[in-house]
Design a protein around this motif. Structure first.
Motif: not given
Length: 353
Positions: A151, A236-237, A240-241, A244, A248
């Motif tokens: 990420r 990672l989740a 991403d949340h 969002a 990026r």
């Protein structure tokens, strides 16, 4: 926000237990560390007060990583936070990341400096400006293209941006396995080609947005407690949340025009450490591609290094390694021509000879 202001806040938010730095310079970024620290630079000139358990090494990062136990000062601990700001050439920074990730963990954070050059001159491989980023911005499209499992968060910091990399995987060898392909694709002559998103900074977010993201508290708590229920996938989740809706990078499909020609300057000279690192990368990639395992096992390190270097010589032009001070000045002056105009420079070179 200035890059050092961002780093100061990152130390406070992430609370690293260990710190590793490539590119010490005058020590301004080192002043932020309060934990066991290792720092590498072939020509540092620290002028700041440092307040940490510190081991400084005066050599190139390639030579440093060629050691048997480069991060022995940290004991058995992994590198929590790393700041890569060494030689401003893409191939050096790529190897720095490949080697640093081996000593990291899923919870580690790596920060790259100088990811947002403001113009083509500033991004040149052959320095001819005061402010200089070199072509290290290529780490953004390369990591997105070859390591989509990571990420990336590019920060719009002064003067030339930084990039934060999260979700590391020390077992991943994709970059090393594809090292030659990456060099052939991205290592081009000046003038460099820069994606518009980088010059315009449309791929960057504000530092405050990343520093205030909720995932930091969960990451630090799980890391320090050794919580097995929270690991890389959960991190990672969470990233991403939380990110969002923020800008990026979307540069995985960007490739420079090969018509510019390959930059041959990388083949002019190299340290012993660089030769061995590149040879080892190629040897491992060749072994993996052929599906065979190395027969050397845990044999002699010296014998392995000699064999690897010999194999590298078959596919790469030979390089002259010089230890003489005047040759060193000449190589530095070639990268920074203005040094030749400094008062007393000719006399200094004559004395060194």
């Amino acid at each position: 926000m200035h890059r050092h202001g961002f780093l100061r806040n990152l130390h406070a938010v992430y609370q690293p237990r260990t710190y590793f730095e490539i590119g010490i310079n005058d020590g301004r970024s080192l002043t932020l560390s309060r934990v066991p620290t290792v720092a590498v630079d072939p020509a540092f000139k620290v002028v700041k007060e440092l307040r940490c358990d510190l081991h400084m090494v005066r050599e190139t990062s390639d030579d440093f990583f060629a050691r048997e136990k480069p991060l022995e000062h940290l004991g058995e601990a992994k590198v929590d936070l790393a700041f890569i700001d060494g030689m401003h050439l893409f191939e050096y920074v790529l190897r720095d990341f490949i080697n640093t990730e081996k000593y990291a963990d899923w919870s580690s954070v790596v920060v790259f400096d100088d990811q947002l050059p403001r113009n083509v001159d500033e991004a040149a491989r052959n320095r001819h400006t005061g402010a200089w980023t070199g072509d290290v911005y290529k780490m953004i499209p390369v990591l997105q293209r070859y390591r989509p499992d990571l990420r990336l968060a590019v920060m719009d910091t002064r003067p030339t941006g930084v990039m934060v990399v999260l979700g590391l995987d020390p077992t991943n060898t994709v970059l090393a396995d594809n090292y030659d392909e990456i060099m052939d694709t991205f290592l081009l002559k000046d003038p460099q080609q820069i994606p518009p998103e980088i010059v315009e900074r449309s791929c960057a977010m504000t530092p405050e947005a990343l520093l205030s993201a909720p995932f930091w508290s969960a990451l630090v708590a799980a890391r320090d407690a050794g919580d097995p229920s929270y690991g890389r996938e959960q991190l990672l989740a969470g990233i991403d949340h939380d990110l969002a809706d923020l800008s990026r990078p979307q540069l995985s499909d960007w490739l420079p025009d090969p018509a510019a020609g390959r930059d041959c300057e990388v083949d002019q000279s190299a340290s012993v450490g660089e030769q061995r690192m590149v040879a080892a990368i190629r040897q491992k990639a060749a072994a993996k591609a052929s599906g065979t395992q190395s027969q050397n096992g845990a044999g002699s390190t010296a014998q392995h290094a000699a064999t690897a270097t010999k194999q590298a010589g078959a596919t790469r032009p030979s390089r002259r390694v010089s230890q003489r001070p005047n040759d060193l000045f000449g190589k530095v002056a070639k990268r920074a021509p203005f040094l030749r105009r400094l008062p007393g420079a000719p006399r200094l070179v004559k004395k060194l000879r």
